[in-house]
Structures are given as C-alpha cells and as structure tokens.
Design an enzyme around this catalytic site. Structure first.
Site, PDB file in Angstrom:
ATOM      1  N   ASP A 435       2.412  25.841  70.515  1.00 39.56           N
ATOM      2  CA  ASP A 435       1.108  25.360  69.785  1.00 39.56           C
ATOM      3  C   ASP A 435       0.261  26.259  69.316  1.00 39.56           C
ATOM      4  OD1 ASP A 435      -0.546  22.968  69.500  1.00 39.56           O
ATOM      5  OD2 ASP A 435      -1.375  22.931  71.415  1.00 39.56           O
ATOM      6  N   GLU A 438      -1.541  28.873  64.456  1.00 47.44           N
ATOM      7  CA  GLU A 438      -1.985  29.123  63.145  1.00 47.44           C
ATOM      8  C   GLU A 438      -2.327  30.538  63.028  1.00 47.44           C
ATOM      9  OE1 GLU A 438      -3.472  26.893  65.512  1.00 47.44           O
ATOM     10  OE2 GLU A 438      -2.104  25.292  64.744  1.00 47.44           O
TER      11      GLU A 438
END
Ligand SMILES: *[C@@H]1O[C@H](CO)[C@@H](O)[C@H](O)[C@H]1NC(C)=O
Ligand SMILES: *[C@@H]1O[C@H](CO)[C@@H](O)[C@H](O)[C@H]1NC(C)=O
Ligand SMILES: *[C@@H]1O[C@H](CO)[C@@H](O)[C@H](O)[C@H]1NC(C)=O
Length: 469
Positions: A435, A438
C-alpha cells in the site's frame, strides 16, 4: 484550438508576446490563447529523412526565436523504428545530451523481413508533419500537423490529431465514463496517494500512471499508443479530435500498436512492456479486509460470523492495525497476541492470509531495536536528496519521520526479500498487500522543506490546477 498558455495567468499581452492568438469565448474549457495555424513555433526538418537499419531518422531545427518555457533544444532527432508488423516506435530526443529515459528495454523484432501494417510519411511543410497510416484502410492514426512541437529542458509538448473521439485509457484518473470526454479535458499524470472525490468531478490524478491510450477508429479497428516517459506530465483531449502531450522531463518515446482488435492491442502492448503476473488461483476467491479490527478478538469474531452466515470467505487480510505501532515487519504482541498461531489455524482450514506492508520506514526507533531500518541504512537503499547522500525524509504512519526505499536499486530488492523472508518465519502469510507506494507522504514536500530550485519549482506544473493539495 491548442492551448498556448496552459499555466495560470493568461492575458492578451502574454499570449501575443508568445506569437499566439488571443480570442475570448464563452464556451467552457476552450482556451483563449491558442497556437495560430502557421505561427513562429515548432521545428522544421533539416535534411531529407535518412534511412536507417530499422526505419528513418530525421533531424529537426527549431523555428523562430520565441521560447515559451526557456532552454529550447535544437537540433533534435526523431527516430522512427519499425519494430514488428504491428508495433512502431517513434522517439524524439536530444542527440547531443543524454536525458532521462525510462529503463525499460522494448526489443525490436530480430526478424526484419516483415511487412508492416502501417505506413509512415514525413511532410516538409513550414513545421514538421509526421503521419502514421493504417495500410489496410488508409486511416491516418497519428498526424502532428496541429501546431508547435516544443522540446525544451523542462517542457516538452507534442500535439497529434487522432482518427476518432473514441479514446480510452490514460489511467489513473477519476472520470465518469470509460470513453473520454474530449471537450478540452486535461489529465495530470503523476502518481500520488489520492482517493477519488466523486462529488467534485475533479478528474484527479490518482495512485498509478499509465500513459497509454486506445483509440477505436470509425470503422471499429483499434490501435494503442504508449508514451514511455515517467516525468510529471499531462494530456489534453480536444474535440478536433486531437491530443496534446506535455511532460516536464525526459524525452518523447512513443510506441504504437496496430491491433486491429482491442484484444490484439492489449496483447501487443503487454508483449512490449511485459505481461501481468499470473495470479495464484486462491487470490481469485472471496476476500475480506478492513482497517480497524484493532484486536485479534475482533478479527476472530468477524471470521466466525462469516462462517455462521455461510458467507464465502477464502482470504483474510491484516491492515496496519496488526503491526506494532504501524512498524513494517512487526506485529502487535499485545492486541494481536497469538496472531501467528491464528494464521496457521486459518490456513489449516484452507484459507489464506494477506498482510499489508507500507513502503516507508521510520528512521527514529531507538538504535539497535529496529532491524528493517538499520539493515536498509547499512545497505544505503533510501531515496536520496539531490546531494546524492542524504536520505529524503517525510512523514507517514509509523512514529517519527520516515525514509523511502529506492526500489530501482538492486540492493533494495535484496533487503526487501530478506526482510520478507525473516518476517514470514514469524507470521506465515500467503501474500503481501503493498500500500501507499506512490510513494505517500503526509507532508507537502520533505523535511525541512524543499530547496528552491528549478526542479522543485518547474516553469510548468502539469495537471488541472484545482486538484492539487
Ligand atoms: C523544408 O522546408 C523549408 C521551408 O519550407 C525549406 O527551407 C527546407 O529547405 C526544406 N527542407 C528539405 C530537406 O526539403
Ligand atoms: C521472418 O518473417 C517472415 C515474414 O513474416 C517469415 O516469412 C520468415 O519465415 C521469418 N524468418 C525467420 C527466420 O523467422
Ligand atoms: C544514498 O546515500 C547513501 C548514504 O546515505 C549511499 O550509501 C547510497 O549509495 C546513496 N544512493 C545512491 C543511489 O546513490
């Protein structure tokens, strides 16, 4: 109209000084400042295109003296490579200085005796014209006749007309339909930890970036185009129909896939960039995940309730609350006491267990207590600042400040595998949910703030201007 002033603050004076046309309109989204049909912009060909082993090479010279974003590069070179019968590459770059290129080697076919399904054409008009044509139907798939190519150090722009308004792709963004609205819609492309905000129709850039589109031509043939560039960029879809690509670094490296069915396009695309991994059979089963079980007791009761009501359940997840103080590669031995044994029990019942891991690590645990950070520090695997040696520091879930593993460093892979293996001896998980890669940072920029330089504050910031933090 192709926007000649894509950044905020346009006015007639600024616009006309750029050699562009100023004309107001009441139609929403339509640019007021746009390139004239034959303005002093773009590049012109230097010599007739040269034949190369794989295709054509043409050298381009900048026209005029107007520089919209400074540091224009001239000459530049366009290489056209016939890769396979269905794949064409065209690449525009600086022949004199190496610029960043995505380290993905897309091999051309070793068999050069194929008959391509496309033709290419160069036209020496006042500015560069380049066309790609589908041989069988003579449909023009790509035509850069709409105005100025710009190739400057921190602003690269190319426009092309496309054969229909049925354009799909350019993930990941929030938009209401798969088929894109071509009414001067601009999508920023830069991955960030942003969830969709449906009410705003913000067209926001989200977690991932796929600078790839598919176009369904009017006769239902399909082709796809990849822009292999990983710098911050945006694309504008306009109704003529046309596309404007803008990126603030690297080079222009396009790959076109001729299909002709959408399935063929995707097959050809993944042949080039790599196929997706084969998912394990169990991962196609029924899965349950949430943040906030907070204790093994709640987790167990949840699993029991699913069984009580005969709800299919193949895979259970642990979100960050299974960790000790949200530290990767730990579990909470107080609130989740007995988790290793419980996972074994679930697996004996034929289930599978997935843990979350977040790709940032606190650097602020007491020395000698947190091996994942200390081993990473020893191996020098963190993303560094531009000085090349100081790790970039941000803030995420764990206590203290975080550093970010550089996953392009081979040593990071060694470290990651080692940590995952050691942790699997403690919690016998079946899969990892990665997770916030980015990467996510809860602060705007890094600590103690971003240096004021042309990289942190580029002359053009891609995007929509309304959806940034
Ligand atoms: C291309 O066109 C320009 C202007 O129209 C002309 O000056 C130039 O010589 C031409 N180049 C070639 C290679 O034909
Ligand atoms: C190369 O491609 C041509 C056309 O598709 C085919 O006829 C030929 O057998 C291929 N040669 C090799 C060595 O694969
Ligand atoms: C980042 O800095 C560390 C020292 O803090 C160094 O060991 C490492 O090699 C640097 N990484 C890169 C990719 O240069």
């Amino acid at each position: 109209r192709v926007d000649c002033h894509p950044q905020p603050g346009a006015s007639r004076e600024v616009c006309e000084a750029k050699g562009c046309v100023w004309c107001s309109t009441t139609v929403a989204n339509v640019p007021w400042c746009f390139y004239p049909a034959d303005g002093p912009h773009g590049y012109t060909v230097k010599d007739v295109p040269q034949k190369t082993a794989q295709g054509w090479r043409v050298t381009l010279i900048k026209r005029g003296s107007i520089s919209l974003f400074g540091n224009d590069i001239s000459p530049i070179v366009m290489d056209v490579e016939f890769h396979t019968k269905d794949r064409l590459r065209f690449k525009i770059y600086d022949p004199n200085n190496k610029r960043f290129e995505v380290p993905l080697n897309i091999e051309s076919s070793s068999n050069v005796s194929f008959e391509p399904n496309y033709d290419v054409e160069f036209i020496n008009d006042t500015a560069l014209q380049f066309r790609v044509i589908r041989k069988k139907t003579r449909t023009v798939l790509w035509e850069t006749t709409l105005g100025g190519l710009i190739f400057s150090n921190q602003y690269i722009q190319l426009m092309t007309s496309v054969p229909s308004t049925s354009i799909y792709g350019f993930g990941e963004h929030e938009h209401p339909s798969f088929k894109h609205d071509m009414n001067y819609v601009r999508y920023g492309m830069f991955s960030r930890d942003q969830s969709p905000v449906v009410m705003l129709q913000a067209l926001s850039n989200l977690y991932g970036v796929h600078p790839f589109y598919m176009c369904i031509e009017k006769d239902f043939n399909a082709h796809g185009v990849l822009l292999l560039n990983s710098n911050a960029q945006d694309v504008t879809l306009s109704p003529s129909p046309s596309l404007t690509f803008r990126t603030i670094g690297g080079i222009l490296d396009f790959y076109m896939f001729l299909g002709p069915t959408p399935e063929n396009v995707i097959q050809q695309y993944t042949e080039a960039i790599g196929r997706p991994f084969m998912p394990p059979y169990w991962s196609l089963g029924f899965q349950l995940s949430r943040w906030g079980y907070n204790s093994i007791d709640v987790l167990e009761k949840t699993v029991e309730r699913l069984r009580q009501y005969d709800i299919p359940h193949d895979v259970q997840y642990g979100d960050i609350d299974y960790m000790e103080r949200q530290l990767d590669f730990t579990y909470d031995k107080a609130n989740f006491a007995g988790l290793p044994e419980y996972i074994k029990k679930l697996k004996n019942d034929g289930m599978h267990y997935v843990i979350i891991l977040d790709p940032f690590l606190t650097k602020d645990e007491p020395q000698g207590t947190y091996r994942p950070y200390e081993l990473g520090q020893e191996l020098g695997i963190w993303i560094n600042n531009s000085d090349g040696i100081t790790p970039a520091v941000g803030k995420a879930w764990p206590p203290g400040d975080s550093v970010y593993p550089d996953y392009t460093n081979p040593k990071t892979a060694e470290w990651w595998i080692q940590m995952c293996m050691e942790f699997k001896n403690i919690l016998d998980y079946d899969g990892i949910w990665i997770d916030m890669n980015e990467p996510s940072n809860f602060q705007n920029g890094q600590q103690p703030g971003c240096e004021e330089n042309h990289l942190n504050y580029p002359p053009y910031v891609p995007g929509k201007y309304i959806s940034f933090y």
